[in-house]
Scaffold this active site. Structure first.
Site, PDB file in Angstrom:
ATOM      1  N   LEU A  65      53.884 -55.451 -33.546  1.00 41.78           N
ATOM      2  CA  LEU A  65      55.197 -55.197 -34.466  1.00 41.78           C
ATOM      3  C   LEU A  65      55.350 -53.697 -34.874  1.00 41.78           C
ATOM      4  O   LEU A  65      54.374 -52.709 -35.334  1.00 41.78           O
ATOM      5  CB  LEU A  65      55.326 -55.965 -35.296  1.00 41.78           C
ATOM      6  N   LYS A 171      42.225 -46.441 -36.738  1.00 42.20           N
ATOM      7  CA  LYS A 171      43.075 -46.137 -36.477  1.00 42.20           C
ATOM      8  C   LYS A 171      43.866 -44.631 -36.921  1.00 42.20           C
ATOM      9  O   LYS A 171      44.339 -43.635 -36.179  1.00 42.20           O
ATOM     10  CB  LYS A 171      44.047 -47.357 -35.944  1.00 42.20           C
ATOM     11  N   LYS A 246      54.800 -42.689 -39.431  1.00 43.80           N
ATOM     12  CA  LYS A 246      54.872 -43.667 -40.045  1.00 43.80           C
ATOM     13  C   LYS A 246      53.515 -43.626 -39.780  1.00 43.80           C
ATOM     14  O   LYS A 246      53.067 -43.399 -41.430  1.00 43.80           O
ATOM     15  CB  LYS A 246      55.574 -45.226 -39.343  1.00 43.80           C
TER      16      LYS A 246
HETATM   17  P1  NAD Z   1      58.404 -50.882 -29.842  1.00 43.22           P
HETATM   18  O1  NAD Z   1      59.472 -50.199 -31.489  1.00 43.22           O
HETATM   19  O2  NAD Z   1      58.274 -50.483 -28.900  1.00 43.22           O
HETATM   20  O3  NAD Z   1      58.220 -52.648 -30.488  1.00 43.22           O
HETATM   21  C1  NAD Z   1      58.198 -53.741 -31.245  1.00 43.22           C
HETATM   22  C2  NAD Z   1      58.737 -54.660 -31.243  1.00 43.22           C
HETATM   23  O4  NAD Z   1      58.892 -55.822 -32.467  1.00 43.22           O
HETATM   24  C3  NAD Z   1      60.615 -54.530 -30.546  1.00 43.22           C
HETATM   25  O5  NAD Z   1      60.617 -54.930 -28.783  1.00 43.22           O
HETATM   26  C4  NAD Z   1      60.793 -55.375 -31.594  1.00 43.22           C
HETATM   27  O6  NAD Z   1      62.194 -56.370 -31.168  1.00 43.22           O
HETATM   28  C5  NAD Z   1      60.215 -56.792 -32.328  1.00 43.22           C
HETATM   29  N1  NAD Z   1      60.425 -56.944 -33.710  1.00 43.22           N
HETATM   30  C6  NAD Z   1      60.602 -56.573 -34.805  1.00 43.22           C
HETATM   31  N2  NAD Z   1      60.653 -57.359 -35.711  1.00 43.22           N
HETATM   32  C7  NAD Z   1      60.352 -59.113 -35.192  1.00 43.22           C
HETATM   33  C8  NAD Z   1      60.059 -60.696 -35.014  1.00 43.22           C
HETATM   34  N3  NAD Z   1      60.228 -60.203 -37.097  1.00 43.22           N
HETATM   35  N4  NAD Z   1      59.602 -60.368 -34.423  1.00 43.22           N
HETATM   36  C9  NAD Z   1      59.290 -60.761 -33.198  1.00 43.22           C
HETATM   37  N5  NAD Z   1      59.369 -59.197 -32.675  1.00 43.22           N
HETATM   38  C10 NAD Z   1      60.052 -58.591 -33.995  1.00 43.22           C
HETATM   39  O7  NAD Z   1      57.321 -50.717 -31.296  1.00 43.22           O
HETATM   40  P2  NAD Z   1      55.467 -50.449 -29.886  1.00 43.22           P
HETATM   41  O8  NAD Z   1      55.578 -48.622 -29.579  1.00 43.22           O
HETATM   42  O9  NAD Z   1      55.598 -51.251 -28.612  1.00 43.22           O
HETATM   43  O10 NAD Z   1      54.998 -50.365 -30.593  1.00 43.22           O
HETATM   44  C11 NAD Z   1      54.213 -51.659 -31.667  1.00 43.22           C
HETATM   45  C12 NAD Z   1      53.105 -50.732 -32.214  1.00 43.22           C
HETATM   46  O11 NAD Z   1      51.653 -50.271 -32.005  1.00 43.22           O
HETATM   47  C13 NAD Z   1      53.179 -49.917 -33.696  1.00 43.22           C
HETATM   48  O12 NAD Z   1      52.550 -50.552 -35.013  1.00 43.22           O
HETATM   49  C14 NAD Z   1      52.979 -49.028 -33.667  1.00 43.22           C
HETATM   50  O13 NAD Z   1      52.504 -47.778 -34.046  1.00 43.22           O
HETATM   51  C15 NAD Z   1      51.358 -48.902 -32.262  1.00 43.22           C
HETATM   52  N6  NAD Z   1      51.289 -48.034 -31.318  1.00 43.22           N
HETATM   53  C16 NAD Z   1      52.436 -47.843 -30.438  1.00 43.22           C
HETATM   54  C17 NAD Z   1      52.093 -46.890 -29.421  1.00 43.22           C
HETATM   55  C18 NAD Z   1      52.954 -46.456 -28.633  1.00 43.22           C
HETATM   56  O14 NAD Z   1      52.675 -45.262 -27.949  1.00 43.22           O
HETATM   57  N7  NAD Z   1      54.131 -47.009 -28.040  1.00 43.22           N
HETATM   58  C19 NAD Z   1      50.898 -46.316 -29.094  1.00 43.22           C
HETATM   59  C20 NAD Z   1      49.388 -47.256 -30.276  1.00 43.22           C
HETATM   60  C21 NAD Z   1      50.208 -47.951 -31.793  1.00 43.22           C
END
Ligand code: NAD
Length: 298
Positions: A65, A171, A246
């Site tokens: 999330l 991280k 963030k």
């Molecule tokens: P994103 O915004 O693409 O996906 C987040 C998902 O969570 C969305 O599909 C949203 O609908 C869902 N969501 C939100 N609230 C919800 C709820 N209450 N119940 C169910 N689903 C819900 O974000 P992302 O890029 O996939 O990143 C997710 C996490 O991973 C973040 O914390 C980010 O910092 C971390 N991260 C991202 C990357 C990257 O390259 N994108 C790399 C490492 C870590």
């Protein structure tokens, strides 16, 4: 093979859940977005209408999330999962959140007898798709070991940084460093370009020189230098500027708490924050390349 509930199927969670299904695990998926649910259904997961229904009877609950309040809401909010989880289940939260939030959620679950680890990831969307992520875990050794059956099918490295919350600290140290490398690489490429160099040639030179780093290896920020990276796709489909901002805010909070000196981290936090405020929050973080473009000639 394991039974897994997967909550949060965005840029990262979607391909991670798809890899679990591909490996033969039973995956019960939930996301607020219909489109995200549909995509993982096509990859072999079963879509559910609520997180509560998705976790029923599974061995592992994985969440991916955006930020603290999403994770706290899903597990501890009104009608949160803490009310429905059972003592034989292990919760693996892969979101990048503050270590305080991880310890709070983990602590509340522990009070209810439910095992929890934080397991944020490194490797980006490319790593999520390829199943080559690095998991940086916080939790007891036995809980981290227990999680490996699931983590090994989404990544190639599983580290234990320490107790619950320690995964998040490691991280954000990594992401703070990544932001510095991304801004530095962008500046160097813009400087070379402004002086008539071909950014592809300059990238090859720096890759074989002392400036070599991950962004040059797999995530070049200059459009057209590399295929299949966000910079060559209008900065779409990667790690959002807002998410990097963030993480850099989390790094600064963590630094302040212990009096650590992080001047470069403070600077990149301000750069990403202001880039977001200029309307680029939904672009990939490598778009910072455009923030450091040379001023137009007068
Ligand atoms: P994103 O915004 O693409 O996906 C987040 C998902 O969570 C969305 O599909 C949203 O609908 C869902 N969501 C939100 N609230 C919800 C709820 N209450 N119940 C169910 N689903 C819900 O974000 P992302 O890029 O996939 O990143 C997710 C996490 O991973 C973040 O914390 C980010 O910092 C971390 N991260 C991202 C990357 C990257 O390259 N994108 C790399 C490492 C870590």
């Amino acid at each position: 093979m394991a039974t897994v509930a997967f909550i949060g199927l965005g840029n990262m969670g979607g391909p991670m859940a798809a890899n679990l299904a591909k490996a033969g695990h039973q995956v019960n998926a939930f996301d607020l977005s219909e489109a995200a649910l549909k995509a993982v259904e096509e990859a072999g997961a079963k879509a559910f209408n609520s997180a509560k229904d998705a976790i029923n009877g599974v061995e592992f609950v994985v969440s991916m999330l955006p930020a603290d309040h999403h994770v706290e809401g899903v597990y501890l909010g009104d009608d949160g999962l803490v009310n429905y989880l059972t003592k034989d289940q292990l919760v693996i939260d892969c979101s990048t959140i503050s270590s305080e939030a991880a310890m709070f959620v983990g602590g509340e679950l522990e009070k209810a007898g439910i095992a929890f680890i934080d397991a944020p990831v490194s490797g980006g969307v490319g790593g999520a798709k390829a199943g080559t992520l690095t998991f940086i875990c916080g939790g007891t050794e036995s809980n981290v070991d227990r999680a490996r059956v699931v983590l090994n099918d989404m990544g190639k490295n599983v580290f234990r940084a320490g107790d619950v919350g320690a995964g998040q600290i490691a991280k954000i140290c990594n992401n703070m460093l990544l932001s510095v490398l991304m801004v530095g690489t962008s500046e160097a490429l813009q400087l070379g370009k402004a002086n008539g160099l071909d950014p592809k040639v300059l990238s090859e030179i720096m890759l074989q020189s002392s400036g070599r780093n991950w962004t040059l290896e797999v995530y070049n920020p200059c459009p057209g230098v590399m295929e299949n990276v966000p910079s060559s796709n209008d900065y779409q489909g990667g790690f959002l500027v807002d998410l990097m901002a963030k993480d850099l805010g989390l790094a600064q909070q963590t630094a302040l708490k212990v009096g650590a000196a992080t001047p470069m981290g403070a600077l990149t936090r301000n750069l990403y924050h202001s880039w977001s405020q200029q309307g680029h929050g939904r672009q990939d973080f490598s778009s910072i390349f455009n923030y450091v473009q040379p001023a137009p000639k007068k």
